[in-house]
Design a protein around this motif. Structure first.
Motif, PDB file in Angstrom:
ATOM      1  N   SER A  49       0.834  -1.202   0.000  1.00  0.00           N
ATOM      2  CA  SER A  49       0.000   0.000   0.000  1.00  0.00           C
ATOM      3  C   SER A  49       0.863   1.243   0.000  1.00  0.00           C
ATOM      4  CB  SER A  49      -0.879   0.044   1.255  1.00  0.00           C
ATOM      5  OG  SER A  49      -1.693  -1.078   1.341  1.00  0.00           O
ATOM      6  N   ASN A  51       0.287   5.747   0.426  1.00  0.00           N
ATOM      7  CA  ASN A  51      -0.626   6.720   1.023  1.00  0.00           C
ATOM      8  C   ASN A  51      -1.201   7.733   0.049  1.00  0.00           C
ATOM      9  OD1 ASN A  51      -0.486   5.886   3.808  1.00  0.00           O
ATOM     10  ND2 ASN A  51       1.632   6.608   3.768  1.00  0.00           N
ATOM     11  N   SER A  52      -0.589   7.881  -1.118  1.00  0.00           N
ATOM     12  CA  SER A  52      -1.029   8.895  -2.078  1.00  0.00           C
ATOM     13  C   SER A  52      -0.795   8.392  -3.495  1.00  0.00           C
ATOM     14  CB  SER A  52      -0.239  10.186  -1.861  1.00  0.00           C
ATOM     15  OG  SER A  52       1.131   9.967  -2.182  1.00  0.00           O
ATOM     16  N   ASP A  53      -1.396   9.092  -4.458  1.00  0.00           N
ATOM     17  CA  ASP A  53      -1.169   8.772  -5.868  1.00  0.00           C
ATOM     18  C   ASP A  53       0.324   8.825  -6.178  1.00  0.00           C
ATOM     19  OD1 ASP A  53      -3.922   8.961  -5.920  1.00  0.00           O
ATOM     20  OD2 ASP A  53      -4.000  10.545  -7.437  1.00  0.00           O
ATOM     21  N   GLN A  55       2.917   8.459  -4.153  1.00  0.00           N
ATOM     22  CA  GLN A  55       3.683   7.362  -3.567  1.00  0.00           C
ATOM     23  C   GLN A  55       3.410   6.051  -4.303  1.00  0.00           C
ATOM     24  OE1 GLN A  55       2.902   6.130   0.496  1.00  0.00           O
ATOM     25  NE2 GLN A  55       4.984   5.333   0.719  1.00  0.00           N
ATOM     26  N   VAL A  56       2.171   5.785  -4.658  1.00  0.00           N
ATOM     27  CA  VAL A  56       1.826   4.561  -5.394  1.00  0.00           C
ATOM     28  C   VAL A  56       2.612   4.515  -6.703  1.00  0.00           C
ATOM     29  CG1 VAL A  56      -0.046   3.417  -6.672  1.00  0.00           C
ATOM     30  CG2 VAL A  56      -0.431   4.204  -4.329  1.00  0.00           C
ATOM     31  N   LYS A  84      -3.497   5.544 -10.818  1.00  0.00           N
ATOM     32  CA  LYS A  84      -2.623   5.467  -9.638  1.00  0.00           C
ATOM     33  C   LYS A  84      -3.353   5.051  -8.355  1.00  0.00           C
ATOM     34  CE  LYS A  84       0.530   8.974 -11.482  1.00  0.00           C
ATOM     35  NZ  LYS A  84       0.103   8.807 -12.837  1.00  0.00           N
ATOM     36  N   GLU A  85      -4.390   4.242  -8.477  1.00  0.00           N
ATOM     37  CA  GLU A  85      -5.071   3.705  -7.292  1.00  0.00           C
ATOM     38  C   GLU A  85      -4.715   2.238  -7.086  1.00  0.00           C
ATOM     39  OE1 GLU A  85      -9.247   4.509  -7.476  1.00  0.00           O
ATOM     40  OE2 GLU A  85      -8.917   6.622  -7.019  1.00  0.00           O
ATOM     41  N   TRP A  86      -4.438   1.533  -8.181  1.00  0.00           N
ATOM     42  CA  TRP A  86      -4.019   0.130  -8.143  1.00  0.00           C
ATOM     43  C   TRP A  86      -3.154  -0.104  -9.378  1.00  0.00           C
ATOM     44  CZ3 TRP A  86      -7.895  -4.558  -8.593  1.00  0.00           C
ATOM     45  CH2 TRP A  86      -7.181  -5.760  -8.581  1.00  0.00           C
ATOM     46  N   LYS A 100      -3.394   2.042  -3.513  1.00  0.00           N
ATOM     47  CA  LYS A 100      -3.686   3.117  -2.590  1.00  0.00           C
ATOM     48  C   LYS A 100      -4.491   2.462  -1.466  1.00  0.00           C
ATOM     49  CE  LYS A 100      -5.299   7.799  -3.070  1.00  0.00           C
ATOM     50  NZ  LYS A 100      -5.818   8.687  -4.087  1.00  0.00           N
ATOM     51  N   LYS A 101      -4.286   2.902  -0.217  1.00  0.00           N
ATOM     52  CA  LYS A 101      -4.808   2.173   0.943  1.00  0.00           C
ATOM     53  C   LYS A 101      -6.282   1.790   0.839  1.00  0.00           C
ATOM     54  CE  LYS A 101      -1.776   3.197   4.738  1.00  0.00           C
ATOM     55  NZ  LYS A 101      -1.489   4.017   5.882  1.00  0.00           N
ATOM     56  N   ARG A 103      -8.225   1.427  -1.739  1.00  0.00           N
ATOM     57  CA  ARG A 103      -8.472   0.454  -2.816  1.00  0.00           C
ATOM     58  C   ARG A 103      -8.066  -0.949  -2.367  1.00  0.00           C
ATOM     59  NH1 ARG A 103     -12.221   1.492  -5.808  1.00  0.00           N
ATOM     60  NH2 ARG A 103     -12.715   2.257  -3.782  1.00  0.00           N
TER      61      ARG A 103
END
Length: 123
Positions: A49, A51-53, A55-56, A84-86, A100-101, A103
């Motif tokens: 995971s 924390n943000s777009d 960082q992902v 940028k969510e998965w 992203k956490k 998701r």
């Protein structure tokens, strides 16, 4: 179709993926050993995971860089770089999931593949 590698190199690849994740402070890193799971599409899933777009995206880029630098492999397929969510990086034997956490909670892959051996990595 990409050629599957042997199990020991799949494990080494999963270790490289974990290293790439930890370089960008990924959280809740879990390796699912899928080798004994019937109809599994890969030997390992590595999930983490951010924390943000930002960082992902950085985690996914770091994974690609570390894997390429150490094994000269690029992902066979990748998805999710736009939203940028998965982000999914498919290295054939090892499939990488950078969430992203919220998701990650929604999709709950660890529960979906609950019959896989799970290893939690402390960063």
């Amino acid at each position: 179709m990409q050629q599957k590698t042997n199990t020991s190199s799949a494990k080494e690849l999963s270790d490289l993926v974990v290293n790439g994740m930890l370089e960008k402070k990924a959280e809740n890193v879990v390796v699912l050993d899928m080798k004994n799971v019937k109809n599994a599409i890969a030997d390992f899933f590595v999930i983490c995971s951010g924390n943000s777009d930002t960082q992902v995206d950085a985690i996914a880029d770091s994974v690609e860089e570390v894997v390429y630098k150490n094994s000269k492999q690029n992902p066979w397929h990748k998805e999710g770089k736009e939203n940028k969510e998965w982000i999914l990086l498919d290295f054939v034997d090892v499939v990488v999931h950078v969430f992203k956490k919220d998701r990650r909670d929604f999709y709950a892959l660890e529960e979906l593949w609950g019959d896989a051996d799970s290893i939690t990595i402390e960063g």
